[in-house]
Design a protein around this motif. Structure first.
Motif, PDB file in Angstrom:
ATOM      1  N   UNK A 126     -23.291 -16.898  13.481  1.00 31.41           N
ATOM      2  CA  UNK A 126     -22.659 -16.754  14.656  1.00 31.41           C
ATOM      3  C   UNK A 126     -22.556 -18.420  15.180  1.00 31.41           C
ATOM      4  N   UNK A 127     -23.113 -19.162  14.727  1.00 32.25           N
ATOM      5  CA  UNK A 127     -23.121 -20.774  15.465  1.00 32.25           C
ATOM      6  C   UNK A 127     -21.493 -20.994  15.348  1.00 32.25           C
ATOM      7  N   UNK A 160     -19.195 -19.440  15.987  1.00 35.14           N
ATOM      8  CA  UNK A 160     -18.252 -18.868  17.122  1.00 35.14           C
ATOM      9  C   UNK A 160     -18.543 -19.601  18.515  1.00 35.14           C
ATOM     10  N   UNK A 161     -19.601 -20.368  18.428  1.00 30.86           N
ATOM     11  CA  UNK A 161     -20.147 -21.191  19.534  1.00 30.86           C
ATOM     12  C   UNK A 161     -19.372 -22.445  19.771  1.00 30.86           C
ATOM     13  N   UNK A 162     -17.894 -22.283  19.779  1.00 31.13           N
ATOM     14  CA  UNK A 162     -17.246 -23.649  19.934  1.00 31.13           C
ATOM     15  C   UNK A 162     -17.679 -24.605  21.145  1.00 31.13           C
ATOM     16  N   UNK A 163     -17.334 -24.018  22.158  1.00 31.56           N
ATOM     17  CA  UNK A 163     -17.796 -24.858  23.545  1.00 31.56           C
ATOM     18  C   UNK A 163     -17.079 -25.840  23.726  1.00 31.56           C
ATOM     19  N   UNK A 164     -16.911 -26.410  25.029  1.00 27.72           N
ATOM     20  CA  UNK A 164     -16.124 -27.617  25.319  1.00 27.72           C
ATOM     21  C   UNK A 164     -16.377 -28.965  24.320  1.00 27.72           C
ATOM     22  N   UNK A 165     -15.414 -29.475  23.707  1.00 32.16           N
ATOM     23  CA  UNK A 165     -15.607 -30.352  22.751  1.00 32.16           C
ATOM     24  C   UNK A 165     -16.021 -31.816  23.314  1.00 32.16           C
ATOM     25  N   UNK A 169     -14.725 -28.154  17.206  1.00 41.25           N
ATOM     26  CA  UNK A 169     -15.573 -26.810  16.562  1.00 41.25           C
ATOM     27  C   UNK A 169     -14.748 -25.751  17.253  1.00 41.25           C
ATOM     28  N   UNK A 170     -14.080 -25.985  18.631  1.00 40.35           N
ATOM     29  CA  UNK A 170     -13.415 -24.728  19.130  1.00 40.35           C
ATOM     30  C   UNK A 170     -12.034 -24.323  18.227  1.00 40.35           C
ATOM     31  N   UNK A 218     -11.834 -20.185  16.984  1.00 35.08           N
ATOM     32  CA  UNK A 218     -10.887 -19.133  17.223  1.00 35.08           C
ATOM     33  C   UNK A 218     -10.633 -18.311  16.038  1.00 35.08           C
ATOM     34  N   UNK A 225     -13.907 -15.706  15.893  1.00 30.19           N
ATOM     35  CA  UNK A 225     -14.400 -14.866  17.091  1.00 30.19           C
ATOM     36  C   UNK A 225     -14.400 -13.256  17.003  1.00 30.19           C
ATOM     37  N   UNK A 254     -17.407  -9.993  12.727  1.00 29.69           N
ATOM     38  CA  UNK A 254     -18.781  -9.020  13.103  1.00 29.69           C
ATOM     39  C   UNK A 254     -19.876  -9.746  12.300  1.00 29.69           C
TER      40      UNK A 254
END
Lengths: 475, 329
Positions: free
Chosen positions: A250-251, A253-258, A371-372, A376, A379, A382
């Motif tokens: 799942x990491x 999926x944790x894109x976050x603000x670059x 990362x973001x 995408x 996302x 599953x």
């Protein structure tokens, strides 16, 4: 008169079992051994049928004065107590569990755990209405002889169809650990990881009044056959079914603000942040997690595969070994370490590395992208545990199935996302400058001295590049 | 890196109240432990207000002010309120690592940079084994959950009524933060951490639990010393912060008896929540004289999002509410 020196004594001393054998196991692992026994009890109680773990409860209480563990997993039958349960080591004639996927095999777990903790123990049990108790006293522990322990009927059972073990006269080092919150938190985490499969199936383990949640070890899968999926391999080797999956966790999926990333990119803290507990390899043997999130050579990192690096923190591999013959499983007597020389393990390792190569190549392709950008693509995926992954992927029409083997390699099925503008060459620029100079430039460019260093560096690059393009001159 | 030179601490009532509680703690211990003979080490910022107060209220005259930024350190040399304060250019972590403490110390790890929070906690915890008995250690941490990072809007689900959509694979904001928190804290993550612990009003408690685990983990290695938690706070004047203070004691040494009756004696598991509103002098005096009832004004008194009721917070801490006034010199 017979010469007393013609026969050598060759029997084990009690001291060896009571004081020495306990050094081979950590206190935390000794407690996990006791929980293992509870779960083996639940399996025996089901008598070959599937176990409804939601009906089972293990309660543990530890204080600086006392330890107890209680379960409702069937209790110990009287004949087993008389012949096997309190004996040090398992008898060849003990044919229990030949048909079920238990983990106990050496016959030392309960005794070793008791000896590890303290100088007095009481084992109370009730099996099909037959309630009795066995006391292991300090006098018995201190006596060099192997006198038999009394099985005392207790009449009205204090527990229903289960076992309660109480240890008192705790050793001072044990007492020191039991009252320590960090030890308790660490034990909770170990239980969460080691028994995650059982906890996810409804088993309740309550430690000092608080239930322990499972730690989920999962990889991402899409339902759609044309979308990304993990590497999967399953084969029956000797009596053991080996299932392997390697994919992303799942990491990703944790894109976050670059802008989070550009600051202090190379700091130890950021490295640590990217190394989550379940990244790397987790190995299950008969549903127990033997190791969790291994990132060492043991599981192939640095052995024909790059050494583990935070870039690979999004990769999770899971191997599962299942067998009704516990002796075939590649684990040591503590059940918390792998027998790395076992043939089954070595054969699995070949396929594990093949799966890892898919994803180390994948992360290399994406390493210069935010990362973001990568997130995408994942996302909507599953997260699933190994069993469900194998079942799902085995149903993909492109999965290879032959002679009891299932194999799926996503890089050969063209389902992995590719970075955008793959033809454009990009490189990461990293350099170190003194903090006052970064602040000075931050003030100069942004009228604020606290702009993240990555942003300051990027702006400098853009300013000079635009200047160079305007003037066309070299500095 | 200390950001003390850029924040107006003198206008933050909850920060000031937190500092006042710490000073009150030191005053309470001073009679028994003779704190005036201790060394005080901390970060002073350009104005060194903490040093001024510790020196004047407790009488400590062996004081070390550590500052990483040399420009600030030079300014400190000018501003220092007493000549007994030595200004040292270093990071606090490096200073602690390189110093052999030969007498008990009061050491305030006043951290503000959230990026290194795990190593900050570990540094605080390992110091419990390095300082002499009876030393008092205090840590301040940035407890703003936004420091865990910011998800892009399409990476999380934001259900309008707050109920999570089970068919949507995306995490909620707090689930997203919890994953980040786990990765950042590693083995110091409380095993029972939940998404709701990552909210602005709860994140400080999660951090304090990790501080407690880190200290306890260190103490597993020794048998000749123990610690007692003395004061824990969670406050915000905008930026939520969490603090914890402990004393290092030899095994078997009881806690000074003066502590048991102190109303602010707290542990990290249940910190004091300081969330008093910024009040005009008139509002403050009116509230104080009325005994700070549940509701007094016709208007709402805002909170910083930690306490549910700003009146209750004021009622609990009004004695340490700072009195700020403008002075023309």
């Amino acid at each position: 008169m017979k010469d007393p020196l013609v026969k050598a004594q060759a029997y084990p001393t009690k001291e060896f079992f009571v004081s020495m054998l306990t050094r081979d196991i950590k206190l935390e692992d000794a407690i996990l051994d006791l929980i293992d026994n509870c779960l083996d009890g639940a399996l025996r109680m089901a008598n070959g049928q599937s176990v409804d773990y939601s009906k089972h409860l293990v309660t543990i209480k530890m204080t600086e004065h006392e330890f107890f563990i209680e379960d409702n997993c069937g209790g110990i039958p009287r004949d087993v107590a008389a012949k096997y349960a309190f004996k040090m080591g398992r008898e060849a004639s003990d044919s229990r569990d030949s048909e079920s996927e238990t983990i106990g095999m050496y016959g030392v777990g309960m005794k070793r755990a008791i000896f590890k903790m303290g100088g007095f123990a009481k084992v109370e049990t009730c099996h099909r209405g037959d309630a009795f108790e066995v006391i292991i006293s300090s006098a018995w522990l201190g006596d060099p002889g192997w006198s038999e322990l009394d099985i005392v009927a207790t009449g009205t059972p204090s527990i229903q169809s289960g076992t309660r073990i109480t240890v008192e006269k705790l050793f001072s080092a044990v007492s020191h650990h039991f009252k320590n919150s960090a030890f308790e938190n660490g034990l909770r985490t170990s239980v969460s990881e080691h028994f995650t499969m059982f906890l996810q199936r409804g088993l309740q383990i309550v430690l000092n009044g608080k239930p322990i949640p499972p730690v989920k070890v999962e990889v991402l899968v899409f339902d759609d056959d044309s979308k990304p999926a993990p590497f999967v391999y399953e084969k029956l080797i000797q009596d053991v079914t080996v299932s392997i999956t390697v994919g992303l966790n799942r990491s990703v999926q944790l894109g976050g603000d670059d802008s989070d990333e550009t600051d202090d990119e190379d700091s130890v803290e950021m490295d640590r942040e990217r190394s989550s507990a379940t990244a790397g390899w987790t190995v299950f043997c008969n549903d127990r997690a033997v190791i969790v999130g291994d990132k060492s050579r043991l599981t192939g990192w640095g052995d024909g595969i790059p050494l583990y690096h935070p870039q690979f923190a999004i990769i999770t591999g899971i191997v599962e070994f299942r067998s009704s013959n516990a002796k075939q499983l590649p684990i040591t007597t503590t059940k918390r370490a792998l027998d790395a020389n076992s043939e089954i393990w070595l054969e699995a390792l070949v396929k594990m590395k093949e799966g890892m190569r898919v994803w180390t190549t994948y992360t290399n392709a994406w390493k210069n992208y935010p990362r973001s950008e990568q997130a995408k693509h994942w996302n909507a995926a599953k997260p699933l545990p190994v069993r469900e992954v194998v079942t799902k992927i085995a149903n993909r029409p492109t999965a290879k199935r032959q002679e009891g083997t299932i194999e799926y390699n996503p890089s050969k099925k063209d389902v992995l996302p590719q970075p955008p503008h793959k033809t454009v060459n990009t490189r990461k620029v990293v350099f170190i400058r003194p903090i006052p100079e970064i602040k000075e430039l931050s003030e100069h460019l942004f009228e604020n001295s606290d702009t993240p260093p990555g942003i300051v560096g990027q702006k400098c690059f853009e300013v000079v590049l635009s200047q160079a393009r305007k003037t066309g001159k070299k500095p | 890196m200390s950001q003390a030179n850029s924040l107006p601490y003198h206008l933050r009532p909850n920060k000031a109240a937190d500092r006042e509680l710490f000073l009150s703690l030191l005053a309470r211990l001073s009679g028994t432990l003779h704190l005036e003979t201790f060394r005080y080490v901390g970060l002073g910022g350009p104005f060194m207000e903490d040093f001024r107060m510790v020196h004047s209220r407790i009488g400590i005259s062996d004081m070390i002010c550590v500052e990483e930024d040399d420009a600030v350190r030079i300014r400190q040399e000018f501003n220092r309120p007493a000549p007994c304060i030595a200004c040292v250019q270093n990071t606090l972590e490096e200073y602690v690592r390189s110093t052999d403490f030969d007498k008990p110390v009061i050491l305030w790890f006043d951290f503000t940079d959230p990026k290194s929070i795990t190593s900050q906690i570990e540094c605080f915890a390992s110091t419990t084994l390095e300082v002499p008995d009876f030393s008092i250690l205090r840590i301040t941490l940035n407890a703003n959950p936004e420091t865990l990072g910011r998800p892009k809007p399409d990476e999380i689900q934001t259900p309008p009524d707050g109920t999570k959509d089970p068919d949507d694979m995306k995490p909620t904001l707090n689930e997203w933060r919890l994953e980040r928190f786990r990765k950042r804290m590693g083995g110091l993550t409380p095993n029972d951490s939940k998404a709701e612990d990552m909210a602005r009003s709860t994140f400080g408690r999660a951090l304090l639990k990790s501080v407690q685990f880190a200290v306890d983990r260190e103490l597993l290695q020794v048998r000749n010393r123990r610690i007692e938690w003395l004061l824990a706070t969670h406050y915000a004047d905008g930026q939520p912060m969490a603090t914890a203070t402990l004393i290092v004691l030899p095994t078997g040494e009881p806690l000074p008896i003066t502590m048991s009756s102190w109303p602010f004696y707290t542990k990290p598991s249940s910190p004091l929540i300081l969330d008093m509103p910024i009040l005009s002098s008139r509002e403050r005096l009116a509230l104080e004289s009325s005994g700070a009832p549940d509701k007094f004004f016709d208007f709402t008194l805002p909170t910083a999002g930690l306490a549910e009721d700003s009146y209750a917070s004021f009622r609990q801490f009004y004695r340490v509410y700072p009195h700020f006034a403008k002075v023309d010199l």
